[in-house]
Design a protein around this motif. Structure first.
Motif, short mmCIF file in Angstrom:
data_model
loop_
_atom_site.label_atom_id
_atom_site.label_comp_id
_atom_site.label_asym_id
_atom_site.label_seq_id
_atom_site.Cartn_x
_atom_site.Cartn_y
_atom_site.Cartn_z
N LEU A 77 0.78 -1.24 0.00
CA LEU A 77 0.00 0.00 0.00
C LEU A 77 0.81 1.28 0.00
CD1 LEU A 77 -2.64 -1.20 2.62
CD2 LEU A 77 -2.92 -1.05 0.15
N LYS A 78 2.12 1.19 0.03
CA LYS A 78 2.91 2.42 0.16
C LYS A 78 2.78 3.33 -1.05
CE LYS A 78 7.25 0.51 -1.56
NZ LYS A 78 8.68 0.33 -1.28
N HIS A 79 2.38 2.78 -2.19
CA HIS A 79 2.22 3.63 -3.38
C HIS A 79 1.07 4.63 -3.20
CE1 HIS A 79 -0.97 0.69 -4.04
NE2 HIS A 79 -1.51 1.56 -4.88
N VAL A 80 0.16 4.35 -2.27
CA VAL A 80 -0.97 5.25 -2.04
C VAL A 80 -0.50 6.51 -1.32
CG1 VAL A 80 -3.23 5.49 -0.95
CG2 VAL A 80 -2.53 3.29 -1.92
N ASN A 81 0.21 6.30 -0.22
CA ASN A 81 0.77 7.41 0.54
C ASN A 81 1.84 6.82 1.45
OD1 ASN A 81 1.23 9.36 2.70
ND2 ASN A 81 -0.56 10.45 1.92
N GLN A 82 3.10 7.09 1.12
CA GLN A 82 4.19 6.45 1.84
C GLN A 82 4.26 6.88 3.30
OE1 GLN A 82 7.89 6.49 -0.26
NE2 GLN A 82 8.78 4.90 1.01
N MET A 83 3.95 8.14 3.58
CA MET A 83 3.99 8.62 4.96
C MET A 83 2.92 7.93 5.82
SD MET A 83 6.50 10.64 5.49
CE MET A 83 6.02 11.40 7.03
N VAL A 84 1.74 7.79 5.27
CA VAL A 84 0.66 7.13 6.01
C VAL A 84 1.00 5.66 6.21
CG1 VAL A 84 -1.77 6.46 5.95
CG2 VAL A 84 -1.09 8.74 5.18
N ALA A 85 1.56 5.02 5.19
CA ALA A 85 1.95 3.62 5.31
C ALA A 85 3.05 3.45 6.37
CB ALA A 85 2.43 3.08 3.97
N ALA A 86 3.98 4.41 6.42
CA ALA A 86 5.05 4.35 7.42
C ALA A 86 4.48 4.52 8.82
CB ALA A 86 6.09 5.44 7.14
N ALA A 87 3.48 5.39 8.97
CA ALA A 87 2.83 5.57 10.27
C ALA A 87 2.15 4.28 10.71
CB ALA A 87 1.81 6.71 10.21
N MET A 88 1.52 3.60 9.76
CA MET A 88 0.87 2.32 10.05
C MET A 88 1.87 1.32 10.62
SD MET A 88 -0.79 -0.32 7.30
CE MET A 88 0.84 -0.62 6.62
N VAL A 89 3.01 1.21 9.96
CA VAL A 89 4.04 0.26 10.39
C VAL A 89 4.62 0.68 11.74
CG1 VAL A 89 6.27 -0.76 9.84
CG2 VAL A 89 4.58 -0.43 8.04
N ALA A 90 4.75 1.98 11.97
CA ALA A 90 5.28 2.45 13.26
C ALA A 90 4.35 2.04 14.41
CB ALA A 90 5.44 3.97 13.23
N PHE A 91 3.04 2.18 14.22
CA PHE A 91 2.09 1.75 15.25
C PHE A 91 2.21 0.25 15.50
CE2 PHE A 91 -0.65 5.57 14.01
CZ PHE A 91 -0.27 6.30 15.13
N VAL A 92 2.35 -0.52 14.43
CA VAL A 92 2.50 -1.97 14.58
C VAL A 92 3.77 -2.28 15.37
CG1 VAL A 92 2.92 -4.14 13.36
CG2 VAL A 92 1.21 -2.54 12.49
N ALA A 93 4.88 -1.62 15.02
CA ALA A 93 6.16 -1.89 15.68
C ALA A 93 6.09 -1.57 17.17
CB ALA A 93 7.27 -1.08 15.02
N VAL A 94 5.46 -0.46 17.53
CA VAL A 94 5.35 -0.09 18.95
C VAL A 94 4.49 -1.11 19.69
CG1 VAL A 94 4.42 1.62 20.55
CG2 VAL A 94 5.71 2.37 18.54
N SER A 95 3.39 -1.51 19.08
CA SER A 95 2.51 -2.48 19.75
C SER A 95 3.20 -3.81 19.95
CB SER A 95 1.22 -2.67 18.94
OG SER A 95 1.45 -3.37 17.74
N VAL A 96 3.96 -4.25 18.95
CA VAL A 96 4.65 -5.54 19.04
C VAL A 96 5.73 -5.48 20.12
CG1 VAL A 96 6.25 -7.08 17.83
CG2 VAL A 96 4.15 -6.31 16.71
N ALA A 97 6.46 -4.36 20.19
CA ALA A 97 7.50 -4.22 21.21
C ALA A 97 6.89 -4.28 22.61
CB ALA A 97 8.26 -2.91 21.01
N MET A 98 5.79 -3.55 22.81
CA MET A 98 5.14 -3.54 24.12
C MET A 98 4.57 -4.92 24.47
SD MET A 98 3.15 0.12 24.00
CE MET A 98 2.52 -0.08 25.67
N GLN A 99 3.93 -5.55 23.49
CA GLN A 99 3.33 -6.87 23.72
C GLN A 99 4.39 -7.90 24.08
OE1 GLN A 99 1.30 -8.35 20.26
NE2 GLN A 99 0.40 -10.09 21.32
N SER A 100 5.52 -7.87 23.36
CA SER A 100 6.58 -8.84 23.61
C SER A 100 7.21 -8.65 24.98
CB SER A 100 7.65 -8.74 22.51
OG SER A 100 7.10 -8.99 21.23
N LEU A 101 7.52 -7.39 25.31
CA LEU A 101 8.12 -7.12 26.61
C LEU A 101 7.16 -7.46 27.75
CD1 LEU A 101 10.63 -6.01 28.04
CD2 LEU A 101 9.60 -3.73 27.91
#
Length: 252
Positions: A77-101
């Motif tokens: 989906l990054k071709h739609v809007n790369q900044m929005v797609a990057a924000a999506m992945v950032a939220f996923v990364a934060v949630s995964v880090a918190m969940q794992s810890l």
């Protein structure tokens, strides 16, 4: 360059793994941990230690799958809007880090409940209270991480709406699901009894949206443009685009 249909199906498969494993882990915890009852919780963990471990590992594997899902959806989906797609992945990364810890709390509860040394040091009542404390911390930590499980649906929904790969209603439902998660989290933190009562209603839109999205990714993948129409192009696929938990083309 990976075809959009392939990326969508990979994302859908991974998202399904996330749903199955995290649901299983949640059911295990619900069955074993007795809220407010230290003795029962300790006894349940001690007698069902293997199941408790499997639940912990299931959630960890589910967290990893969620991260890769986000990467796949980013590529899709990054071709739609790369900044929005990057924000999506950032939220996923934060949630995964918190969940794992946060799984350290569950492992601590398991260690105390099954270790004789803690009973000898603190007595049965003291070790039981410690077990319940860490089990409760695991529950609350997961609730806090849920904030980001919800937030990632907002950019994902936007990308789905704008991509043209999916029915727009799917994107709208995903965005509504984001607010359902947030209502659930803050209601349960601010007014636990009230939050527990409204939780099923708050979470229903998110469940419907995510399950529908998974089904679309697995069955339909992405819409194929009619002959002669312009086909969306996935821009420069950077390093490991996350298989977003809902094969949405808008994850930019």
């Amino acid at each position: 360059m990976t075809a959009p249909k392939t990326l969508a199906r990979i994302a859908g498969f991974l998202y399904l793994i996330v749903a199955v494993l995290t649901s299983f882990a949640g059911l295990v915890n619900t069955r074993i941990v007795e809220s407010g009852d230290a003795a029962a919780t300790t006894g349940n963990i001690d007698t069902s230690a293997t199941l408790f471990r499997i639940g912990l590992v299931s959630e960890l594997v589910g967290a990893v799958a969620f991260l890769v899902t986000g990467m796949a959806l980013y590529l899709l989906l990054k071709h739609v809007n790369q900044m929005v797609a990057a924000a999506m992945v950032a939220f996923v990364a934060v949630s995964v880090a918190m969940q794992s810890l946060n799984l350290l709390n569950q492992h601590a509860a398991l260690t105390i409940a099954t270790g004789q040394g803690y009973t000898a040091a603190f007595g049965p009542k003291g070790s039981g209270q410690l077990t319940l404390l860490f089990a409760a911390m695991q529950h609350d930590g997961y609730l806090i991480a849920q904030t980001y499980f919800g937030l990632w649906l907002l950019p994902l929904g936007y990308l789905v709406v704008k991509s043209g790969y999916f029915p727009k209603v799917l994107g709208v439902l995903l965005m509504i699901g984001c607010f359902g998660h947030l209502v659930d989290v803050f209601a349960r933190l601010l007014a636990p009894d009230f939050g527990a009562n409204i939780s099923p209603f708050a979470m229903t839109p998110a469940a419907v949206a995510e399950l529908s999205f998974i089904a679309w990714l697995l069955v339909k993948a992405v819409r194929v443009p009619e002959p002669g129409t312009r086909v969306p192009v996935i821009a420069h696929s950077g390093p490991l685009g996350r298989l977003g938990q809902g094969g949405e083309v808008d994850r930019g």
